[in-house]
Design a protein around this motif. Structure first.
Motif, mmCIF file in Angstrom:
data_model
loop_
_atom_site.group_PDB
_atom_site.id
_atom_site.type_symbol
_atom_site.label_atom_id
_atom_site.label_comp_id
_atom_site.label_asym_id
_atom_site.label_seq_id
_atom_site.Cartn_x
_atom_site.Cartn_y
_atom_site.Cartn_z
ATOM 1 N N HIS A 34 0.837 -1.194 0.000
ATOM 2 C CA HIS A 34 0.000 0.000 0.000
ATOM 3 C C HIS A 34 0.877 1.251 0.000
ATOM 4 O O HIS A 34 1.692 1.459 0.904
ATOM 5 N N TYR A 38 -4.920 4.273 4.289
ATOM 6 C CA TYR A 38 -6.203 3.849 3.736
ATOM 7 C C TYR A 38 -7.178 3.414 4.830
ATOM 8 O O TYR A 38 -6.784 3.114 5.955
ATOM 9 N N GLU A 92 -8.410 5.115 -0.259
ATOM 10 C CA GLU A 92 -7.018 5.530 -0.142
ATOM 11 C C GLU A 92 -6.923 7.058 -0.129
ATOM 12 O O GLU A 92 -7.590 7.732 -0.912
#
Length: 220
Positions: A34, A38, A92
């Protein structure tokens, strides 16, 4: 090979990216890292199987509409470990990279001030920049507009305080505004010691500082 989870993109702008992940039993996302902070909002109850670095595994139980958040850097493969269909929204925060870069600029600025590095200080400032000092005849203190004036004002600070340190620095960014708080400990040219707290409020042009607006406590 296990089936792949389906990704449905619902929103992708300069601040947020919202993806709906849909999993049949046994479906997986594949390994990924990632790149942003998020939030996960489960659309169904279910159980996730998580493959983690160093051959670690774990499970996570999802409850419909009960969100949770994670920070940038999480690396894993996500699988539907239950017997039923599973789905969640992944939200996100894609503008966090901008905030990280601006915070890094603020950190470099304080480091350059402490190193008495005038070139390093000016490298943090935008081409069209301004500095509003804490004291002066105007409601904003004293205005220094343009690179030459800002550079001269910073040089004057170094000249006025042969010994100076900005300590206990903290830095935060919210949208287009940044703030650094600090404790200034120094000695002026007359040998007087100064020890006080203050802060700078910043406006940005991209990653660099367009305005440094200074405030400090007055001791008397």
């Amino acid at each position: 090979m296990p089936p792949s989870a389906k990704a449905v993109l619902h929103l992708d702008d300069d601040r947020f990216k919202v993806t709906e992940w849909q999993f049949e039993p046994g479906a997986e996302t594949g390994w990924h890292r990632h790149g942003h902070d998020y939030v996960i909002v489960p659309l169904t109850d279910g159980t996730l199987g998580l493959d983690l670095p160093r051959n670690q595994t774990m499970t996570a139980h999802l409850s419909r509409h009960i969100p949770y958040s994670r920070r940038e850097g999480v690396e894993h493969n996500v699988t539907n470990a239950g017997k039923d269909y599973l789905a969640f929204l992944e939200v996100e925060v894609v503008d966090d990279h901008i905030a990280h870069r601006r915070r890094a600029t603020m950190e470099r600025l304080m480091q350059a001030f402490n190193a008495r590095d005038l070139e390093g200080v000016m490298a943090c400032m935008a081409e069209d920049c301004a500095f509003h000092s804490a004291a002066g005849p105007e409601v904003v203190g004293t205005r220094h507009e343009g690179r030459a004036a800002v550079r001269a004002a910073y040089a004057a600070i170094f000249d006025s305080f042969p010994q100076a340190a900005w300590t206990e620095g903290t830095h935060a960014v919210s949208g287009e505004t940044g703030m650094s708080s600090w404790r200034f400990i120094g000695t002026d040219k007359a040998g007087r010691d100064v020890d006080l707290c203050g802060c700078d409020v910043f406006a940005f042009d991209g990653d660099r500082i367009a305005l440094k607006d200074s405030y400090r406590k007055a001791r008397g």
